[in-house]
Structures are given as C-alpha cells and as structure tokens.
Write an enzyme that holds these catalytic residues in place. Structure first.
Site, PDB file in Angstrom:
ATOM      1  N   CYS A   2       0.830  -1.192   0.000  1.00 51.72           N
ATOM      2  CA  CYS A   2       0.000   0.000   0.000  1.00 51.72           C
ATOM      3  C   CYS A   2       0.867   1.245   0.000  1.00 51.72           C
ATOM      4  CB  CYS A   2      -0.905   0.006   1.239  1.00 51.72           C
ATOM      5  SG  CYS A   2      -1.880  -1.512   1.444  1.00 51.72           S
ATOM      6  N   ASP A 100      -2.870  -9.084   8.937  1.00 53.09           N
ATOM      7  CA  ASP A 100      -1.610  -8.754   9.603  1.00 53.09           C
ATOM      8  C   ASP A 100      -1.645  -7.352  10.199  1.00 53.09           C
ATOM      9  OD1 ASP A 100      -1.619  -7.612   7.058  1.00 53.09           O
ATOM     10  OD2 ASP A 100       0.453  -8.144   6.590  1.00 53.09           O
ATOM     11  N   ILE A 292      12.406 -10.725 -18.774  1.00 56.46           N
ATOM     12  CA  ILE A 292      12.549  -9.768 -19.864  1.00 56.46           C
ATOM     13  C   ILE A 292      13.829 -10.090 -20.617  1.00 56.46           C
ATOM     14  CG2 ILE A 292      13.111  -7.349 -20.382  1.00 56.46           C
ATOM     15  CD1 ILE A 292      10.204  -7.718 -19.919  1.00 56.46           C
ATOM     16  N   SER A 364      11.268 -11.949  -5.785  1.00 59.89           N
ATOM     17  CA  SER A 364      12.514 -11.615  -6.467  1.00 59.89           C
ATOM     18  C   SER A 364      13.685 -12.278  -5.761  1.00 59.89           C
ATOM     19  CB  SER A 364      12.721 -10.101  -6.525  1.00 59.89           C
ATOM     20  OG  SER A 364      13.283  -9.631  -5.315  1.00 59.89           O
ATOM     21  N   GLY A 365      14.854 -12.235  -6.393  1.00 57.24           N
ATOM     22  CA  GLY A 365      16.056 -12.821  -5.809  1.00 57.24           C
ATOM     23  C   GLY A 365      16.991 -11.807  -5.195  1.00 57.24           C
TER      24      GLY A 365
END
Length: 639
Positions: A2, A100, A292, A364-365
């Site tokens: 958010c 949460d 990509i 993601s890594g």
C-alpha cells in the site's frame, strides 16, 4: 502492499484540511489502486491507499482498534502474523479479522515500541495512540519499504511512502540540499541519510520514530536492529549448506502467503533461479514466472531463464524489448522523485509490468549478493587488500599514487590495460578504497564537474565519509565483512530496494524478497568469510547448497547483471538530448556545474574517445528530477 500519508501536530492540535490529506494520499494511488481511506481528528490525519493482498474484504485502512483509541496505516506484509497472533491470543488479546494489520495494532498494545522486534516482514507503518497521545512510525530492518518525513518547524509533522506525498503540503521548502548533489554524483542515488530536499528526511532502515503531544525535545529515530558479519556460525560445509537450504526454503514459504495470485521474477541468474526452484517444491501448481529479454545477445539472459522454467515446468512468460528502450526515462523520473541513476531500473520496470499482467505479487532474488558477497567488486577489493597488506602505506601512496595519477583513463582498451582505478585504490586506505569501488563518478571527475559555487555550498563535505565511517564502525571481523556491512546499510536500501519498490509499485505490483528475510540474512552474515567468498567465488556456500537444484552452468557462469547499453544510447539517439543540457536546462541554470567541462565529457563520449555514460545518465536523470520538482503543485489549503 500500500501507500501511506499522514500529518501530526505536536503543539496546537490543528486539524489538517481534508483536501490536503486527500491530495497527499491520492498522489500515490499507484501504490494502492484498490481503495483509499482517511482518518482526521484534532492534531492527526492519516491517509491510506490499498493494494489488496491479505484479508481482501477485512483489511481496510486506516484500521482502528476495537475501542477506536488506536488507528494504524500500514505499507507492507508481516509474514509471521499468524504466529504473532497466537502469542497475543495466549496473552488474552482477541481478533476480528484475518489481517496482519490488526496483529500490529495488538502487538503495539502488548509491547509498545518493542512490537517491531516481533515482526518478520517488510513494513513502514504509523500508529496513532490517542490514549498515549503518541504517533509511532516504524520501518523494516533492511529498508524494503520507504518512509519519508518532514518536521515543518511549527509543531507540525508530515510523512508518507514517497517524497511526492510531502510535496503536496503547501509551503514545504523545496530548497535543494547541496550535499545531496555530492552524494548523488558519488553514488548514483541519494542515500537514506539525506534527501534531495533539505527539509525532507528518510526514516532509516531498522529504525522507529516516536512523536508525542507536548514533547519538550525533538523526536529522534531509534535503531532497533543491526547485523554482524562476525563468523559466529560454525559447522562443516555440508551441514551449513543443508541448513542454508532449509532457511531459504522457509523464507520462500513465508512469502507465498497471499489471497491473490503469486509469481516470480526469473532472470536466469543464481538467486532468482534458486527462489523459483524452492517455490516449485512448495506449491502444488506451476510457478508463474516471467523474464525480460533483449534483442542484443550481449544483454540477453532469456535462454538461461527458459532452461530453469523448463526444468521446473513453470508457467513462464518472456517478453523481448529493444535495447533502445529508453522511452521510460520520464516515467522513471516520476516514479523516483529524487534523482536515481541505476539504469537497471528500466528493465526492472519492464519485468514488473509483465508480471502485473497475471499476478499481484512477485518474488525476487534480491539480497543474496550483499549478504553472501556475490558482487565482482568484493573479489577485486579483497585482491587489492592483499596488496595493501603487503606494502607499507608510504610505499603504496608513493608508487601506486603516482601510477594512478599518471595512468591514462583507457575506457576503450581491453580490461587488463584499464588499471587507473586499481592503482588509485591500492594507494588509498582500505575503507576509502572500497568507497572508490562503489562510487559512480570518481572524486577527480566530481571535482572538475562541480562549480566553485557548489563547492562553497557543500563546505568541504565529502560523500565518501558515509562509507568510510560505516566501515570503520561495522560489527565485522574482517574487511570483507566491513564492506558487506556498509553495502547492507547504504547501497541496499538506497539503490537496490529503492529501485525494486518504485518500479514495482509504479505498476501496482507487490515485490517480495525472500533472500532478505532478516533471520536468513543475519545467519548468512554470521558465516565465516571463506564460506561467502571462497577462492574468488562469491556466494560460495549458497551455490554449493543449490547444486542439487540448479545446473552448474547457471550456478557458476559469470554474473551478467540486469543492464542496458546506455553507453551506446549517448552516442546515438540520446546524444542530442544530452547536448541540449548545456543551455536552457535546469542543471545549467542551477549554477552547480561547470557546463563547459560537462559538454567536453559529452563530446568525448560521443566520439568514442572516452566512456562517460554513467555521468551523462546521472545528469539526464537529475535534469528530469529538477524539472518535475518545479512542475509539481502543492495541494490547495482551502477547506
């Protein structure tokens, strides 16, 4: 995920005009397109934009406590919220929602400022406690989520997820901090200890800030978390590799909790491939992965990504973009507010855009390179350290200092002949040399680029002090650990996480970083240095741990990076745009730069005599930020 915005009046308890609070909130609608909410009371205003991820129907914000005495606005996710909720229930707390956000409220009621110690996740939140007459702000340990604020000097205080929130406040000073210009050209971003605007600050990662009505002294951020590279984790390589795998699997599993579709970025590198491999073993349906690619093989990794996608039977989507995909420049300027010169933001935006077509959350890594010494610069730095350790300071400064000054800058030559930076670094002390390694525009170039007027404004300030001081005070037992610690404190939140947050949120996508789970990162940092950087191989233990899951040509190939050919752009399509900066631009009119020197750099780059691509990119992005700053109107104060 958010966006938040807020107002607090410590003195007179003035009520924020509704149009101003609405403008502050709506300017970050991209962070939360699914809804908005507001809370206004004497001295307090809270605004929220919601991207629905967990408890879609019940997680509306600002969220009140059951008695209405506490209000919260929250950006992020608490991955262990059910565990914390069970602990709170055992203490007698009750819950109405599967959210949460509600857990944070009750954690505040139970533990006060120490509530952050219980939370495992990424977050920036504000709690208004009417009974305690207190506003409590908190940012997650590693700085995944941002939080900007400004003390307006008259008892009023404003804050928000992005700097553009604060720009909506009428009368906010837009004077530039000249030290931020020095930092920006040194690093390519403005680190978290400063902001482009002198009136604005960022709450540092791992810190909280508590403001109270009637407080006699200004509030100061309080640090609640730190990390140590101290070699405290012991065991055999085999046992530690097994434990690392289990810890990584747990971190990934925690980040799969969502009430919306979840996917993953898959670049074909070690870290994103490891995340996808572990995801595939944790869910019953195929992983949604995306990547990509580029039309130039020198920048394209899609073949490696497709190999991992095939191995784990993912639902893989790839899109090829042209390596001349520079049309996003103005979009990125709007997304970042402050100047940001990491050009990998362009492909990161594109992969976020692709992911958002099918999922709302993407793993993601990011993070393993900092925690496990994966960057090439760590290897080069430690090689230089061996030379520095073998020679006296006087000999280094005399011999290598002279070599560094005399050696030409051979950008066009084979790498073995481009030794100027190495000679310069060996002549320096260890911490200064590492700053030299991470600096985008070296001291010698900044000294020539900056005008005398800017140098007077800076007043002797040097950007390298941030790195050298951080390294000297780092809780680490060797120079590798000190360098990694500085990167975790400065580079990670200032560059990597800023890039991922702004590009993903620009398209209303939540990015989660399992390899930055603070418990996992703390454990990895505690490994002996030789388990992180071993025989010149970065992320050594992580790669050993992933050998059963990933092919060796993925694990041990040369790190490619998520780069774009900006050097080529400035000899082609963007050359005229850069040349136009010399006259009539915001950077030219600022008086901060020697524009004749800049024009000479642009001409040398265009002709191929030198590579000044990073400097040109920095100047182009700064021009965009200054133009946007002057064009952004504040909200109207009329009620």
């Amino acid at each position: 995920m958010c966006g938040i915005a807020g107002y607090f009046d410590q003195r007179e308890h003035r009520t924020i005009p509704e149009p101003v609070l609405r403008a502050m909130t709506d300017v970050i609608a991209h962070r939360g397109p699914d809804g908005s909410g507001f809370y206004r009371a004497p001295g307090v205003g809270l605004g929220h934009r919601r991207l629905s991820i967990i408890d879609i129907s019940g997680g509306v914000q600002p969220m009140p406590s059951e008695d209405g005495k506490i209000q919260i606005i929250f950006n992020g996710e608490i991955y262990n919220f059910r565990e914390v909720r069970r602990e709170l229930q055992a203490l007698g707390h009750t819950f109405k929602r599967d959210s949460d956000t509600e857990v944070i409220i009750e954690a505040w009621r139970a533990w006060g400022e120490a509530c952050v110690d219980k939370l495992r996740g990424m977050f920036a939140f504000a709690i208004w406690d009417e009974t305690a007459r207190t506003l409590f702000l908190a940012r997650d340990r590693l700085g995944v989520k941002p939080l900007y604020y400004a003390d307006l000097g008259d008892g009023r205080f404003i804050f928000g997820s992005e700097m553009k929130v604060l720009l909506m406040w009428p009368g906010l000073s837009r004077a530039i901090d000249p030290r931020a210009i020095e930092d920006y050209f040194a690093y390519g971003y403005v680190p978290d200890d400063k902001c482009l605007l002198g009136a604005v600050k960022k709450l540092p990662a791992g810190h909280t800030l508590t403001l109270r009505w009637g407080a006699a002294t200004p509030a100061r951020p309080r640090r609640y978390w730190d990390i140590a590279f101290d070699g405290r984790v012991n065991g055999s390589p085999e046992a530690l590799a097994e434990e690392l795998t289990a810890r990584m699997r747990e971190a990934v599993a925690l980040r799969l909790v969502a009430d919306v579709p979840v996917g993953a970025f898959l670049s074909g590198g070690v870290d994103s491939s490891a995340v996808v491999a572990l995801m595939a073993g944790l869910i019953d349906t195929p992983v949604n992965s995306c990547s990509i690619g580029f039309d130039d093989p020198a920048y394209d990794e899609t073949g490696h990504a497709e190999a991992i996608a095939k191995r784990y039977a993912t639902h893989h989507r790839a899109r090829t973009v042209t390596t001349d995909d520079y049309g996003l420049i103005d979009t990125l300027v709007r997304a970042f507010d402050e100047p940001f010169a990491d050009a990998s933001a362009l492909p990161t935006y594109r992969v976020s855009e692709l992911a958002r077509e099918t999922v709302t959350v993407a793993l993601s890594g990011d993070g393993a390179d900092e925690a496990m010494a994966g960057y090439r610069r760590y290897r080069l730095y430690m090689n230089e350290e061996r030379v520095r350790g073998a020679l006296s300071p006087g000999l280094r400064q005399t011999v290598f200092g002279r070599l560094g000054r005399a050696w030409p800058k051979l950008d066009w030559a084979p790498r073995v002949l481009r030794a100027k930076s190495t000679f310069e670094a060996i002549a320096m002390d260890s911490a200064e040399a590492y700053f030299h390694a991470v600096s985008v525009t070296p001291d010698r170039i900044r000294s020539r680029l900056f005008s005398d007027a800017l140098k007077r404004e800076i007043g002797g300030y040097w950007a390298g002090t941030l790195y050298t001081d951080t390294m000297c005070s780092a809780p680490a037992d060797d120079m590798l650990g000190r360098a990694q610690y500085a990167d975790m404190m400065i580079w990670l939140p200032g560059d990597i996480l800023t890039k991922v947050d702004r590009t993903s949120m620009a398209v209303s996508l939540e990015a989660r970083e399992p390899l930055l789970d603070h418990e996992l990162v703390g454990w990895m940092a505690g490994l002996p240095s030789d388990f992180r950087l071993h025989g010149g191989e970065g992320k050594w233990l992580l790669k050993k741990a992933m050998e059963p899951y990933l092919p060796k040509d993925i694990l041990y190939r040369r790190k490619m990076g998520f780069s774009v050919p900006i050097d080529r752009w400035f000899r082609g399509a963007l050359a005229d745009r850069v040349a136009a900066l010399a006259n009539g631009s915001h950077v030219a009119g600022s008086g901060w730069f020697d524009m004749n020197y800049f024009a000479a750099c642009a001409a040398a780059h265009r002709s191929g005599r030198a590579d000044h691509s990073r400097l040109l990119w920095q100047m182009l992005m700064l021009e965009g930020s200054l133009a946007a700053l002057t064009a952004t109107p504040a909200a109207a104060l009329a009620a």
